[in-house]
Scaffold this active site. Structure first.
Site, PDB file in Angstrom:
ATOM      1  N   GLU A 157       0.869  -1.171   0.000  1.00  0.00           N
ATOM      2  CA  GLU A 157       0.000   0.000   0.000  1.00  0.00           C
ATOM      3  C   GLU A 157       0.912   1.229   0.000  1.00  0.00           C
ATOM      4  OE1 GLU A 157      -2.770   0.350   3.244  1.00  0.00           O
ATOM      5  OE2 GLU A 157      -3.544   2.252   2.466  1.00  0.00           O
TER       6      GLU A 157
ATOM      7  N   ARG B 269       5.097 -12.690   9.790  1.00  0.00           N
ATOM      8  CA  ARG B 269       5.769 -11.451   9.443  1.00  0.00           C
ATOM      9  C   ARG B 269       7.078 -11.333  10.204  1.00  0.00           C
ATOM     10  NH1 ARG B 269       1.842  -7.582   8.891  1.00  0.00           N
ATOM     11  NH2 ARG B 269       3.144  -5.831   9.268  1.00  0.00           N
TER      12      ARG B 269
ATOM     13  N   LYS C 290       3.674   0.792   9.830  1.00  0.00           N
ATOM     14  CA  LYS C 290       3.828   2.028   9.070  1.00  0.00           C
ATOM     15  C   LYS C 290       3.279   3.224   9.836  1.00  0.00           C
ATOM     16  CE  LYS C 290       2.849   0.182   4.965  1.00  0.00           C
ATOM     17  NZ  LYS C 290       2.340   0.121   3.602  1.00  0.00           N
TER      18      LYS C 290
HETATM   19  P1  ATP Z   1       1.445  -2.030   8.143  1.00  0.00           P
HETATM   20  O1  ATP Z   1       0.560  -3.018   8.831  1.00  0.00           O
HETATM   21  O2  ATP Z   1       2.656  -1.632   8.894  1.00  0.00           O
HETATM   22  O3  ATP Z   1       0.718  -0.866   7.541  1.00  0.00           O
HETATM   23  P2  ATP Z   1       1.154  -3.583   5.853  1.00  0.00           P
HETATM   24  O4  ATP Z   1       1.332  -5.023   6.039  1.00  0.00           O
HETATM   25  O5  ATP Z   1      -0.243  -3.107   5.785  1.00  0.00           O
HETATM   26  O6  ATP Z   1       2.011  -2.832   6.909  1.00  0.00           O
HETATM   27  P3  ATP Z   1       1.573  -3.342   3.081  1.00  0.00           P
HETATM   28  O7  ATP Z   1       2.115  -2.219   2.300  1.00  0.00           O
HETATM   29  O8  ATP Z   1       0.155  -3.685   2.912  1.00  0.00           O
HETATM   30  O9  ATP Z   1       1.913  -3.063   4.576  1.00  0.00           O
HETATM   31  O10 ATP Z   1       2.465  -4.615   2.846  1.00  0.00           O
HETATM   32  C1  ATP Z   1       2.768  -5.134   1.571  1.00  0.00           C
HETATM   33  C2  ATP Z   1       3.147  -6.578   1.699  1.00  0.00           C
HETATM   34  O11 ATP Z   1       4.253  -6.710   2.572  1.00  0.00           O
HETATM   35  C3  ATP Z   1       2.010  -7.393   2.276  1.00  0.00           C
HETATM   36  O12 ATP Z   1       1.883  -8.581   1.536  1.00  0.00           O
HETATM   37  C4  ATP Z   1       2.446  -7.645   3.687  1.00  0.00           C
HETATM   38  O13 ATP Z   1       1.949  -8.877   4.156  1.00  0.00           O
HETATM   39  C5  ATP Z   1       3.967  -7.655   3.563  1.00  0.00           C
HETATM   40  N1  ATP Z   1       4.563  -7.246   4.843  1.00  0.00           N
HETATM   41  C6  ATP Z   1       4.343  -6.105   5.514  1.00  0.00           C
HETATM   42  N2  ATP Z   1       5.018  -6.091   6.685  1.00  0.00           N
HETATM   43  C7  ATP Z   1       5.688  -7.263   6.747  1.00  0.00           C
HETATM   44  C8  ATP Z   1       6.573  -7.853   7.703  1.00  0.00           C
HETATM   45  N3  ATP Z   1       6.897  -7.231   8.837  1.00  0.00           N
HETATM   46  N4  ATP Z   1       7.086  -9.065   7.424  1.00  0.00           N
HETATM   47  C9  ATP Z   1       6.782  -9.693   6.269  1.00  0.00           C
HETATM   48  N5  ATP Z   1       5.967  -9.200   5.337  1.00  0.00           N
HETATM   49  C10 ATP Z   1       5.415  -7.996   5.557  1.00  0.00           C
HETATM   50 MG    MG Z   2      -1.667  -3.667   4.201  1.00  0.00          MG
END
Ligand code: ATP
Ligand code: MG
Length: 557
Positions: A36, A263, A273
């Site tokens: 995102e 994760r 984020k």
């Molecule tokens: P946040 O919850 O911090 O906003 P998010 O998971 O919503 O992070 P995205 O931009 O949606 O962030 O993530 C893109 C991809 O990266 C998704 O498939 C997510 O599962 C993966 N991802 C995000 N954070 C992690 C992490 N700490 N470890 C492994 N994969 C991750």
């Molecule tokens: Mg997300």
């Protein structure tokens, strides 16, 4: 690091992909990385990138970069561009497969109409609070919305009017018609569309006032792109039935399979984020690429190499169990890389002048220094040497602690790549601070030990006449706690007030004058350093990437 060392370890997802190819379920592997664009990528994203792009690469398949841009409030083009840059920098290529979920808004709308026509979606007028109350709890079933049994015609008409902008924000939603009594709360008629007026979407502008939810958009986007294995983190496990429901009930061309993995959580860091955004917006750090940030941009500026981050991701592996990875794991990956590849240089971070009283005034010479102790192919360089040199303050002790092997009054030490010197005199200022040393040089000791004497200590130095003044920024952990904010406390209370130390009086050997931004070196006996983007031709600026040895084990709080 050899290529073999970077080859990915097997994991349960690779095994599933291999089995699917072997059984003929799929002819090829197609994955996607779906960020995102509401912040910069962090090291947790790197885990997902290496998994998704790596899997596609190893099976000769494809990996799409798809921006999940269904939530326009917090998204913007700066984030889109930074994400592209970071994925590329990590060494991955999406080719011509760059997508935005917003590319599918029209199709998603048509699929929603299909659901309405099948009696599988309805326009609901409950407020957010009412909807929550109707949803039930983990132990109690929910209640049907009073709008649940509207006719198809009425739903179609209302949904058309929602799109046309006739209703205010929050007044209506489109919901899936699944099961309000489902033990899985995600299946209790989840919202598919909400109304948002007055936002300018970074891709679609003001075309839409109706935005699809992530849970609805994601599976359909995967299906439209022919994704075979949709890899996501464990918190989406309970959403999988909804994922399957979506791709199962609309006429999409394929049925992707969602597979979850745990994760990455890293000690002494925050990864959400929201928190990273706060660290930036509240100026706890200097921007998204502050070298203390766990962002890809921060790690890059800190001196991490793409190979070291990929290697770290391979080392931590892919599993389904939640865990907290030690910072030492990340640091050992970059240390191993830099140990093998970073040229050695001499830099004195806290200079103390030493005058070699028996070295003729005006005389100058050069000594040879190898660029790497093990790798001959990295060659050697000439270091100017003269009557006045700088050594590090910490390499001299007037009253040495037990076991101190470096310079002491009337003691000897070897200058690395040069001669043995003896400290004859200690000069102090009025406050008693040591300001200079007078020493004598034994000219017969270049590359060999003095007759009958053993000189144990070896220290680094820089010729004063040729020294390049520089700034060096030393970094420590951004947080003092292993899990910042654990137990409900404010994670900001765990910020380490001493995470940045700026040394402004450092001196470098002359060859470092022309180092380019991003070039990495080992400063002998100090650690690995990289040229910061703040450097100018007049004033080099270096960032500490990582120390020579792991210190985390000792210091864990
Ligand atoms: P946040 O919850 O911090 O906003 P998010 O998971 O919503 O992070 P995205 O931009 O949606 O962030 O993530 C893109 C991809 O990266 C998704 O498939 C997510 O599962 C993966 N991802 C995000 N954070 C992690 C992490 N700490 N470890 C492994 N994969 C991750
Ligand atoms: Mg997300």
């Amino acid at each position: 690091m050899t290529d073999a060392a970077e080859s990915p370890r097997t994991n349960f997802i690779r095994q599933i992909a291999a089995a699917d190819l072997a059984s003929g379920k799929h002819e090829r592997v197609a994955t996607r990385f779906p960020p995102e664009p509401n912040g910069y990528l962090h090291i947790g994203h790197a885990k997902s990138i290496v998994l998704n792009f790596g899997l596609a690469q190893d099976f000769g398949g494809t990996c799409n970069l798809r921006f999940d841009d269904t939530n326009p409030h917090k998204e913007n083009v700066e984030f889109v561009e930074s994400i592209k840059e970071d994925v590329r920098w990590l060494g991955f290529d999406w080719g011509d497969r760059l997508y935005f979920a917003s590319d599918y808004f029209e199709k998603l709308y048509d699929f929603a109409v299909e659901l309405i026509n099948k009696g599988l979606a309805y326009v609901c007028e409950l407020s957010a609070d009412e909807m929550r109350a109707y949803r039930g709890t983990l132990t109690e079933p929910g209640k049907d919305s009073p709008y649940r049994n509207r006719s198809v015609e009425e739903n179609l008409s209302l949904f058309t009017r929602m799109r046309a902008g006739e209703f205010p924000d929050g007044s209506r939603t489109l919901r899936a018609r699944i099961d309000m009594a489902s033990p899985n709360i995600n299946l209790r008629d989840p919202v598919l569309y909400r109304i948002k007026h007055g936002v300018v979407h970074h891709q679609t502008g003001t075309t839409w006032c109706l935005y699809p939810t992530y849970d609805y958009t994601h599976p359909i986007s995967d299906a439209l792109e022919g994704i075979t294995h949709s890899l996501c983190t464990l918190e989406f496990e309970d959403h999988r039935p909804l994922y399957d429901w979506c791709v199962g009930n609309v006429s999409v061309p394929s049925k992707p399979r969602q597979i979850e993995f745990s994760r990455l959580n890293l000690e002494y860091s925050v990864m959400s984020k929201r928190r990273l955004t706060e660290l930036v917006s509240e100026s706890h750090v200097h921007g998204w690429d502050d070298p203390r940030m766990p962002t890809i941009a921060g790690l890059r500026r800190r001196g991490y190499t793409p190979a070291s981050i990929r290697e770290f991701c391979h080392r931590i592996g892919i599993t389904k169990s939640d865990n907290l990875v030690e910072m030492a794991m990340l640091e050992s990956a970059i240390r191993d890389d830099l140990d093998a590849h970073a040229p050695r240089r001499m830099a004195v971070l806290r200079p103390l002048k030493v005058v070699l009283t028996n070295y003729p005034e005006g005389q100058a010479e050069e000594v040879e220094a190898r660029n790497h102790p093990k790798d001959e192919s990295m060659g050697a360089r000439r270091l100017p040497f003269g009557r006045e040199i700088y050594i590090d303050r910490s390499d001299f002790e007037e009253v040495p602690p037990k076991g101190f092997k470096r310079l002491v009054p009337d003691g000897e030490v070897r200058l690395r790549n040069a001669y043995v010197i003896r400290c004859d005199e200690v000069i102090k200022d009025a406050a008693g601070e040591v300001t200079e040393l007078r020493a004598s040089i034994d000219m017969d000791t270049l590359g060999k030990n003095p007759e009958g004497r053993k000189v144990k200590g070896v220290i680094h130095w820089v010729s004063a006449a040729h020294a390049v003044p520089a700034e060096v920024r030393l970094y420590d952990r951004l947080f003092q706690a292993v899990m910042p904010g654990a137990g409900g406390a404010d994670y900001r209370d765990d910020i380490n007030p001493a995470s940045l130390q700026v040394l402004t009086d450092c001196v470098l050997e002359p060859s470092l004058r022309d180092a380019a931004v991003g070039e990495r070196f080992q400063f002998e006996r100090e650690g690995y350093f990289v040229v910061d983007r703040d450097a100018t031709p007049e004033r080099p600026v270096f960032n500490l990437t990582v120390g020579l040895r792991d210190t985390w084990g000792k210091s864990k709080k």
